[in-house]
Design a protein around this motif. Structure first.
Motif, PDB file in Angstrom:
ATOM      1  N   HIS A 150       0.838  -1.208   0.000  1.00  0.00           N
ATOM      2  CA  HIS A 150       0.000   0.000   0.000  1.00  0.00           C
ATOM      3  C   HIS A 150       0.869   1.254   0.000  1.00  0.00           C
ATOM      4  O   HIS A 150       0.634   2.198  -0.759  1.00  0.00           O
ATOM      5  CB  HIS A 150      -0.906   0.026   1.233  1.00  0.00           C
ATOM      6  CG  HIS A 150      -1.965  -1.034   1.241  1.00  0.00           C
ATOM      7  ND1 HIS A 150      -2.962  -1.096   0.310  1.00  0.00           N
ATOM      8  CD2 HIS A 150      -2.183  -2.072   2.086  1.00  0.00           C
ATOM      9  CE1 HIS A 150      -3.756  -2.127   0.566  1.00  0.00           C
ATOM     10  NE2 HIS A 150      -3.287  -2.741   1.639  1.00  0.00           N
ATOM     11  N   ILE A 151       1.857   1.247   0.876  1.00  0.00           N
ATOM     12  CA  ILE A 151       2.739   2.422   0.980  1.00  0.00           C
ATOM     13  C   ILE A 151       3.489   2.630  -0.334  1.00  0.00           C
ATOM     14  O   ILE A 151       3.601   3.748  -0.845  1.00  0.00           O
ATOM     15  CB  ILE A 151       3.716   2.251   2.168  1.00  0.00           C
ATOM     16  CG1 ILE A 151       2.932   2.319   3.484  1.00  0.00           C
ATOM     17  CG2 ILE A 151       4.822   3.302   2.124  1.00  0.00           C
ATOM     18  CD1 ILE A 151       3.769   2.066   4.734  1.00  0.00           C
ATOM     19  N   ALA A 152       3.977   1.529  -0.884  1.00  0.00           N
ATOM     20  CA  ALA A 152       4.734   1.625  -2.133  1.00  0.00           C
ATOM     21  C   ALA A 152       3.874   2.207  -3.252  1.00  0.00           C
ATOM     22  O   ALA A 152       4.307   3.091  -3.994  1.00  0.00           O
ATOM     23  CB  ALA A 152       5.270   0.252  -2.530  1.00  0.00           C
ATOM     24  N   GLN A 153       2.651   1.729  -3.358  1.00  0.00           N
ATOM     25  CA  GLN A 153       1.792   2.225  -4.436  1.00  0.00           C
ATOM     26  C   GLN A 153       1.459   3.701  -4.230  1.00  0.00           C
ATOM     27  O   GLN A 153       1.396   4.467  -5.202  1.00  0.00           O
ATOM     28  CB  GLN A 153       0.509   1.384  -4.542  1.00  0.00           C
ATOM     29  CG  GLN A 153      -0.352   1.711  -5.748  1.00  0.00           C
ATOM     30  CD  GLN A 153       0.249   1.241  -7.079  1.00  0.00           C
ATOM     31  OE1 GLN A 153       1.373   0.753  -7.114  1.00  0.00           O
ATOM     32  NE2 GLN A 153      -0.467   1.412  -8.157  1.00  0.00           N
ATOM     33  N   ASN A 154       1.265   4.099  -2.970  1.00  0.00           N
ATOM     34  CA  ASN A 154       1.049   5.534  -2.714  1.00  0.00           C
ATOM     35  C   ASN A 154       2.235   6.341  -3.243  1.00  0.00           C
ATOM     36  O   ASN A 154       2.066   7.408  -3.843  1.00  0.00           O
ATOM     37  CB  ASN A 154       0.894   5.796  -1.207  1.00  0.00           C
ATOM     38  CG  ASN A 154      -0.467   5.370  -0.675  1.00  0.00           C
ATOM     39  OD1 ASN A 154      -1.358   5.007  -1.444  1.00  0.00           O
ATOM     40  ND2 ASN A 154      -0.632   5.421   0.636  1.00  0.00           N
ATOM     41  N   ILE A 155       3.438   5.837  -2.994  1.00  0.00           N
ATOM     42  CA  ILE A 155       4.641   6.548  -3.471  1.00  0.00           C
ATOM     43  C   ILE A 155       4.652   6.587  -4.997  1.00  0.00           C
ATOM     44  O   ILE A 155       4.874   7.640  -5.600  1.00  0.00           O
ATOM     45  CB  ILE A 155       5.927   5.881  -2.929  1.00  0.00           C
ATOM     46  CG1 ILE A 155       6.009   6.045  -1.409  1.00  0.00           C
ATOM     47  CG2 ILE A 155       7.175   6.472  -3.604  1.00  0.00           C
ATOM     48  CD1 ILE A 155       7.142   5.278  -0.744  1.00  0.00           C
ATOM     49  N   HIS A 156       4.409   5.446  -5.634  1.00  0.00           N
ATOM     50  CA  HIS A 156       4.450   5.407  -7.103  1.00  0.00           C
ATOM     51  C   HIS A 156       3.461   6.412  -7.709  1.00  0.00           C
ATOM     52  O   HIS A 156       3.793   7.142  -8.638  1.00  0.00           O
ATOM     53  CB  HIS A 156       4.095   4.009  -7.622  1.00  0.00           C
ATOM     54  CG  HIS A 156       5.089   2.953  -7.266  1.00  0.00           C
ATOM     55  ND1 HIS A 156       6.442   3.109  -7.443  1.00  0.00           N
ATOM     56  CD2 HIS A 156       4.930   1.713  -6.761  1.00  0.00           C
ATOM     57  CE1 HIS A 156       7.062   2.007  -7.054  1.00  0.00           C
ATOM     58  NE2 HIS A 156       6.166   1.157  -6.630  1.00  0.00           N
ATOM     59  N   LEU A 157       2.238   6.427  -7.188  1.00  0.00           N
ATOM     60  CA  LEU A 157       1.213   7.292  -7.784  1.00  0.00           C
ATOM     61  C   LEU A 157       1.503   8.767  -7.504  1.00  0.00           C
ATOM     62  O   LEU A 157       1.330   9.623  -8.382  1.00  0.00           O
ATOM     63  CB  LEU A 157      -0.180   6.892  -7.288  1.00  0.00           C
ATOM     64  CG  LEU A 157      -0.627   5.488  -7.726  1.00  0.00           C
ATOM     65  CD1 LEU A 157      -1.996   5.154  -7.145  1.00  0.00           C
ATOM     66  CD2 LEU A 157      -0.658   5.341  -9.247  1.00  0.00           C
ATOM     67  N   ALA A 158       1.985   9.060  -6.300  1.00  0.00           N
ATOM     68  CA  ALA A 158       2.344  10.457  -5.990  1.00  0.00           C
ATOM     69  C   ALA A 158       3.517  10.886  -6.867  1.00  0.00           C
ATOM     70  O   ALA A 158       3.563  12.035  -7.332  1.00  0.00           O
ATOM     71  CB  ALA A 158       2.693  10.599  -4.506  1.00  0.00           C
TER      72      ALA A 158
END
Ligand SMILES: Cc1cc2nc3c(=O)[nH]c(=O)nc-3n(C[C@H](O)[C@H](O)[C@H](O)COP(=O)(O)O)c2cc1C
Length: 199
Positions: A150-158
């Motif tokens: 979840h954290i990783a995907q938040n980073i990718h999208l941001a």
């Protein structure tokens, strides 16, 4: 919607516009492994960290990423030219863990994936399992690893929204990376996410 003979059915064409900027970020996200050497401004690092796992509900102390039982077993580190710092979501601040440029060591212990040495910033997600296994026993390990996604995907999208490129990295020597970053007493390294302006 027409039915297909195999029993499957065709779905309506996704109307990405309905998702606004999120739709754009989802469509544009690709793994990026080639970066401009420019450092990432602090306000951008701040926004990426807040997006990753920042506190979004200060009243209840809840964050942008979900967490099993709100136990928050993960820590996020920022590796840059200047050193290794730990993000403290509650204070939205960084604490220096190790001074100096460890990026080449990080790349070396990541099976020599040399783009890691050239990324101006690499986010490192680590798990402190007892924070979650104390509540969920062995299943807490699974929950922590899922939360890292979840954290990783938040980073990718941001990253996409801010014009940065990023890539998920899971191929590295756990102990070697932890030692290189000076975090060997702080838990298990789950994920590396190098970030930079795509070139
Ligand atoms: C768990 C996981 C581990 C990965 N590890 C690496 C890695 O060590 N090095 C790398 O270059 N890419 C790594 N990737 C990125 C994948 O290669 C990439 O997501 C895949 O090729 C699909 O491309 P896309 O991200 O551009 O859609 C990893 C991805 C995931 C989800």
């Amino acid at each position: 919607m027409g039915r297909l003979s195999s029993g499957s059915r065709k779905l309506p064409i996704p109307d990405w516009d309905r998702l606004g900027l999120l739709g754009e970020s989802l469509l544009e996200r690709r793994s990026v492994r080639s970066y401009s050497p420019d450092t990432i401004p602090e306000e951008d690092v701040s926004l990426l960290l807040a997006s990753a796992c920042g506190v979004s509900d200060p009243v209840d102390g809840l964050r942008t990423a979900p967490s099993g039982g709100a136990t928050y077993p993960l820590d996020l580190y920022v590796v840059s030219e200047t050193g290794v710092e730990q993000y403290v979501p509650e204070a939205h601040s960084l604490v220096l863990i190790k001074e100096g440029d460890t990026r080449s060591d990080l790349a070396h212990h990541s099976y020599r994936q040399s783009f890691i040495a050239r990324a101006p910033v690499t986010f490192v997600i680590c798990a402190d399992y007892p924070r979650i296994t104390s509540r969920y026993k062995d299943r807490g390990i699974r929950y922590a690893i899922l939360e890292a996604g979840h954290i990783a995907q938040n980073i990718h999208l941001a990253c996409v929204s801010l014009g940065y490129g990023s890539v998920a990295v899971g191929a590295y020597d756990d102990d070697g990376v932890a030692k290189a970053l000076g975090i060997e007493e702080r838990g298990h390294v789950i994920y590396l996410i190098p970030v930079g302006r795509p070139v």
